[in-house]
Design a protein around this motif. Structure first.
Motif, PDB file in Angstrom:
ATOM      1  N   UNK A   1       0.914  -1.206  -0.009  1.00 55.75           N
ATOM      2  CA  UNK A   1      -0.039   0.052  -0.050  1.00 55.75           C
ATOM      3  C   UNK A   1       0.977   1.326   0.069  1.00 55.75           C
ATOM      4  N   UNK A   2       1.616   1.622  -1.150  1.00 56.10           N
ATOM      5  CA  UNK A   2       2.722   2.566  -1.136  1.00 56.10           C
ATOM      6  C   UNK A   2       2.214   4.117  -0.845  1.00 56.10           C
ATOM      7  N   UNK A   3       0.939   4.457  -0.706  1.00 57.98           N
ATOM      8  CA  UNK A   3       0.634   5.806  -0.711  1.00 57.98           C
ATOM      9  C   UNK A   3       0.766   6.069   0.645  1.00 57.98           C
ATOM     10  N   UNK A   4       1.318   5.463   1.632  1.00 60.81           N
ATOM     11  CA  UNK A   4       1.896   6.107   3.053  1.00 60.81           C
ATOM     12  C   UNK A   4       3.303   6.222   3.260  1.00 60.81           C
ATOM     13  N   UNK A   5       4.135   5.486   2.513  1.00 63.65           N
ATOM     14  CA  UNK A   5       5.546   5.757   2.728  1.00 63.65           C
ATOM     15  C   UNK A   5       6.210   6.344   1.951  1.00 63.65           C
ATOM     16  N   UNK A   6       7.585   6.622   2.301  1.00 67.05           N
ATOM     17  CA  UNK A   6       8.615   7.301   1.343  1.00 67.05           C
ATOM     18  C   UNK A   6       9.014   6.115   0.384  1.00 67.05           C
ATOM     19  N   UNK A   7       9.266   6.610  -0.884  1.00 68.93           N
ATOM     20  CA  UNK A   7       9.714   5.869  -1.972  1.00 68.93           C
ATOM     21  C   UNK A   7      11.010   5.880  -2.058  1.00 68.93           C
ATOM     22  N   UNK A   8      11.910   4.823  -1.322  1.00 69.99           N
ATOM     23  CA  UNK A   8      13.362   4.968  -1.104  1.00 69.99           C
ATOM     24  C   UNK A   8      14.035   4.788  -2.428  1.00 69.99           C
TER      25      UNK A   8
END
Length: 142
Positions: A78-85
């Motif tokens: 659910x990538x909407x929450x985190x920083x994209x490393x």
């Protein structure tokens, strides 16, 4: 427990991969080689400059890709929450769409390392979780 493995070790398979654009956005994504042992929907570990990140494998008409690498498996799904490393890594290494990268297969289908072509990296490869622990985590997720 982790194992230290250099990128040029005999047990490491290195693939040429590339940075591409993620859909209609300007954000970079990682275009995976067809030979990598991954399938759409898999969540894999990607080691970026010593940090373990998590990425969900997606696919489009050109093949498998990773749109982002995140701090944990839940956020990778659910990538909407985190920083994209992955975006941070690309910025820090001056890599953009069309640029080549080296993808080291450290544990097929589970763990990969990303590096610039020609660089030698020593990876701290995480061990796979115990099968029963993975089953418990999977049942909680479902």
């Amino acid at each position: 427990m982790t194992e230290r493995v250099p990128s040029d070790h005999d047990s490491v398979t290195t693939f040429r991969a590339s940075i591409a654009r993620s859909g209609g956005t300007r954000r970079p994504c990682l275009r995976l080689p067809d030979d990598a042992a991954v399938a759409e929907g898999d969540v894999v570990r990607i080691l970026l400059d010593g940090a373990t990140t998590f990425a969900q494998v997606r696919a489009d008409s050109s093949g498998p890709l990773v749109r982002g690498a995140y701090d944990n498996e839940r956020v990778a799904r659910e990538p909407r929450e985190g920083e994209n490393r992955l975006v941070e890594w690309c910025d820090g290494h001056d890599r953009g769409p069309g640029d080549a990268v080296e993808l080291d297969e450290l544990d097929p289908g589970y763990c990969y390392g990303l590096r610039e072509p020609g660089d030698r990296v020593i990876y701290d490869v995480p061990a796979r979780p115990n099968e029963s622990l993975r089953d418990i985590a999977s049942s909680l997720r479902d």
